[in-house]
Design a protein around this motif. Structure first.
Motif, PDB file in Angstrom:
ATOM      1  N   ALA A  82      -1.734   3.781   8.214  1.00 18.76           N
ATOM      2  CA  ALA A  82      -0.432   3.120   8.013  1.00 18.76           C
ATOM      3  C   ALA A  82      -0.153   2.112   9.128  1.00 18.76           C
ATOM      4  O   ALA A  82       0.289   0.987   8.870  1.00 18.76           O
ATOM      5  CB  ALA A  82       0.671   4.172   7.946  1.00 18.76           C
ATOM      6  N   ILE A  83      -0.424   2.506  10.370  1.00 21.95           N
ATOM      7  CA  ILE A  83      -0.209   1.592  11.503  1.00 21.95           C
ATOM      8  C   ILE A  83      -1.120   0.374  11.361  1.00 21.95           C
ATOM      9  O   ILE A  83      -0.710  -0.778  11.492  1.00 21.95           O
ATOM     10  CB  ILE A  83      -0.482   2.315  12.842  1.00 21.95           C
ATOM     11  CG1 ILE A  83       0.572   3.396  13.085  1.00 21.95           C
ATOM     12  CG2 ILE A  83      -0.527   1.316  14.001  1.00 21.95           C
ATOM     13  CD1 ILE A  83       0.252   4.324  14.260  1.00 21.95           C
ATOM     14  N   ASP A  93       2.813  -4.340   3.564  1.00 24.37           N
ATOM     15  CA  ASP A  93       3.975  -3.453   3.448  1.00 24.37           C
ATOM     16  C   ASP A  93       3.442  -2.084   3.071  1.00 24.37           C
ATOM     17  O   ASP A  93       2.500  -1.978   2.267  1.00 24.37           O
ATOM     18  CB  ASP A  93       4.936  -3.965   2.366  1.00 24.37           C
ATOM     19  CG  ASP A  93       5.635  -5.250   2.787  1.00 24.37           C
ATOM     20  OD1 ASP A  93       5.735  -5.511   4.001  1.00 24.37           O
ATOM     21  OD2 ASP A  93       6.071  -6.007   1.894  1.00 24.37           O
ATOM     22  N   VAL A  94       4.066  -1.031   3.605  1.00 22.64           N
ATOM     23  CA  VAL A  94       3.461   0.292   3.466  1.00 22.64           C
ATOM     24  C   VAL A  94       4.495   1.349   3.067  1.00 22.64           C
ATOM     25  O   VAL A  94       5.532   1.508   3.727  1.00 22.64           O
ATOM     26  CB  VAL A  94       2.796   0.749   4.790  1.00 22.64           C
ATOM     27  CG1 VAL A  94       2.064   2.075   4.585  1.00 22.64           C
ATOM     28  CG2 VAL A  94       1.822  -0.308   5.314  1.00 22.64           C
ATOM     29  N   ALA A 141       0.835  -1.213   0.000  1.00 18.85           N
ATOM     30  CA  ALA A 141       0.000   0.000   0.000  1.00 18.85           C
ATOM     31  C   ALA A 141       0.863   1.253   0.000  1.00 18.85           C
ATOM     32  O   ALA A 141       1.904   1.308   0.659  1.00 18.85           O
ATOM     33  CB  ALA A 141      -0.890   0.005   1.245  1.00 18.85           C
ATOM     34  N   LEU A 142       0.394   2.256  -0.739  1.00 18.67           N
ATOM     35  CA  LEU A 142       0.956   3.604  -0.632  1.00 18.67           C
ATOM     36  C   LEU A 142      -0.108   4.499   0.003  1.00 18.67           C
ATOM     37  O   LEU A 142      -1.262   4.515  -0.454  1.00 18.67           O
ATOM     38  CB  LEU A 142       1.317   4.162  -2.017  1.00 18.67           C
ATOM     39  CG  LEU A 142       1.608   5.673  -2.063  1.00 18.67           C
ATOM     40  CD1 LEU A 142       2.841   6.042  -1.236  1.00 18.67           C
ATOM     41  CD2 LEU A 142       1.795   6.147  -3.520  1.00 18.67           C
ATOM     42  N   ALA A 159       8.781  -0.764   5.133  1.00 16.06           N
ATOM     43  CA  ALA A 159       8.331   0.641   5.116  1.00 16.06           C
ATOM     44  C   ALA A 159       9.154   1.389   4.079  1.00 16.06           C
ATOM     45  O   ALA A 159      10.365   1.214   3.995  1.00 16.06           O
ATOM     46  CB  ALA A 159       8.524   1.273   6.488  1.00 16.06           C
ATOM     47  N   VAL A 160       8.492   2.210   3.290  1.00 17.76           N
ATOM     48  CA  VAL A 160       9.180   3.028   2.287  1.00 17.76           C
ATOM     49  C   VAL A 160       8.781   4.482   2.532  1.00 17.76           C
ATOM     50  O   VAL A 160       7.591   4.813   2.525  1.00 17.76           O
ATOM     51  CB  VAL A 160       8.783   2.601   0.855  1.00 17.76           C
ATOM     52  CG1 VAL A 160       9.508   3.454  -0.181  1.00 17.76           C
ATOM     53  CG2 VAL A 160       9.077   1.122   0.630  1.00 17.76           C
ATOM     54  N   ALA A 161       9.768   5.332   2.769  1.00 22.74           N
ATOM     55  CA  ALA A 161       9.502   6.744   3.084  1.00 22.74           C
ATOM     56  C   ALA A 161       9.734   7.590   1.838  1.00 22.74           C
ATOM     57  O   ALA A 161      10.822   7.561   1.261  1.00 22.74           O
ATOM     58  CB  ALA A 161      10.415   7.197   4.216  1.00 22.74           C
TER      59      ALA A 161
END
Ligand code: NAD
Ligand code: MG
Length: 307
Positions: free
Chosen positions: A79-80, A88-89, A65-66, A115-117
């Motif tokens: 997100a949490i 995966d977010v 997910a984005l 996690a992708v920031a």
């Protein structure tokens, strides 16, 4: 608690320690304001995004997910919840929100999820489109797109909304979701879900949020129209319409300062919502349980309704 003494209380399945009386707790807020875009970590009192309380049940296992605006508020709560449900977010946020974003990254990773920031100002078309490409690269694919970032700056009179402010609101709330959905489409396969954060303002516009309300009406219509267009591809699109929620947006220009202490008190439940209280809607709409749910608008308004 409703359970007999000594027995386990009956709790909603997604939250441990959830309150029994939905009117409580009443929230006496300070009138502290922050410069836009505002940080959750500086709010008084701290919003509840589910950090301690959200319990997952593998409802999004294996999904990627984005979430735009995933650093704070409603996006952070989603997100949490998504990470605790097994997803995966990736989160997108404004570069000035790095500290809030890193808190969310740690919470996602604490669940053993990726996690992708992705810091980027999505008022810029190229930057907005790149967020999608980078999310797909970072996650290895994309099944859930939550278009949640938003700008809300209260102004009592239409006379005080400058063209620059109007432009910033339209860019953030209308152009960016349009660009990002368009960019994501080639990556989305059957079963994918797009969720747009609209607002109660799409149904009952606040007089001091005229430009914002216009964009939230557009967001609702965008979700409903795109749902019809993408149904033949097996992609679902829905909108969420929150009422008053205690988030950074409200303390960084979203409300007139004098309205902050009583924020949300005029809703039938007598209080504002905490972000964790809307997370289950985002989970449902992302999950395969919602396989016949598309083109809908889900409210969480504390009783004001969306009719
Ligand atoms: P929030 O401030 O915590 O989240 C909004 C996020 O939007 C910010 O964290 C930021 O990351 C992102 N954003 C804004 N401008 C951006 C830009 N130019 N580039 C990149 N990111 C940008 O507040 P929230 O209340 O959780 O807001 C989330 C969504 O919920 C918004 O769309 C808002 O309109 C909607 N909403 C909120 C309420 C409420 O009462 N809080 C009510 C109805 C709808
Ligand atoms: Mg934020």
């Amino acid at each position: 608690m409703s359970g007999k003494e000594g027995s386990d209380p009956v709790l909603p399945p997604y939250r441990s320690g959830a309150i029994e009386d939905p009117r409580l707790p009443l929230n006496p807020y300070s009138d502290d304001q922050q410069p836009w875009p505002g940080l959750a970590e500086k709010m008084d009192p701290q919003p509840d995004h589910g950090e301690e309380s959200y319990k997952g049940h593998d409802r999004l296992k294996g999904k990627r997910a984005l979430i735009t605006g995933g650093d704070s508020g409603i996006g952070r709560a989603a997100a949490i919840a998504y990470a605790r449900e097994g997803a995966d977010v990736a989160i997108n946020y404004h570069p000035d929100e790095e500290s809030d974003a890193q808190t969310v990254v740690k919470l996602i990773e604490a669940e053993g999820r990726r996690a992708v920031a992705l810091p980027a100002d999505i008022r810029d078309e190229q930057a907005a489109r790149k967020v999608i490409d980078d999310a797909v690269k970072g996650l290895g694919g994309l099944e859930v797109l939550v278009l949640n970032a938003g700008r809300q700056q209260a102004q009592k009179s239409i006379a005080d909304i400058t063209s620059d402010a109007f432009d910033a609101t339209i860019k953030t709330n209308i152009y960016a979701p349009f660009w990002m959905a368009q960019q994501a489409l080639p990556y989305l396969k059957k079963g994918a879900s797009i969720i747009v954060t609209s607002s109660i303002n799409a149904f009952s516009p606040s007089p001091d949020m005229l430009d914002y309300a216009m964009t939230k009406g557009a967001g609702k219509v965008f979700a409903q129209g795109l749902a019809k267009q993408l149904a033949p591809k097996g992609i679902r699109v829905n909108a969420v319409a929150p009422g008053p929620f205690w988030t950074a947006l409200q303390v960084s220009g979203g409300q007139p300062r004098e309205d902050l202490p009583e924020f949300g008190a005029d809703s039938p439940l007598g209080r504002a919502g905490q972000p964790v209280e809307i997370a289950p809607i985002y989970v449902l709409l992302a999950s395969d349980e919602a396989s016949y749910i598309t083109g809908e608008v889900y409210g969480a308004t504390g009783g004001s309704g969306t009719g």
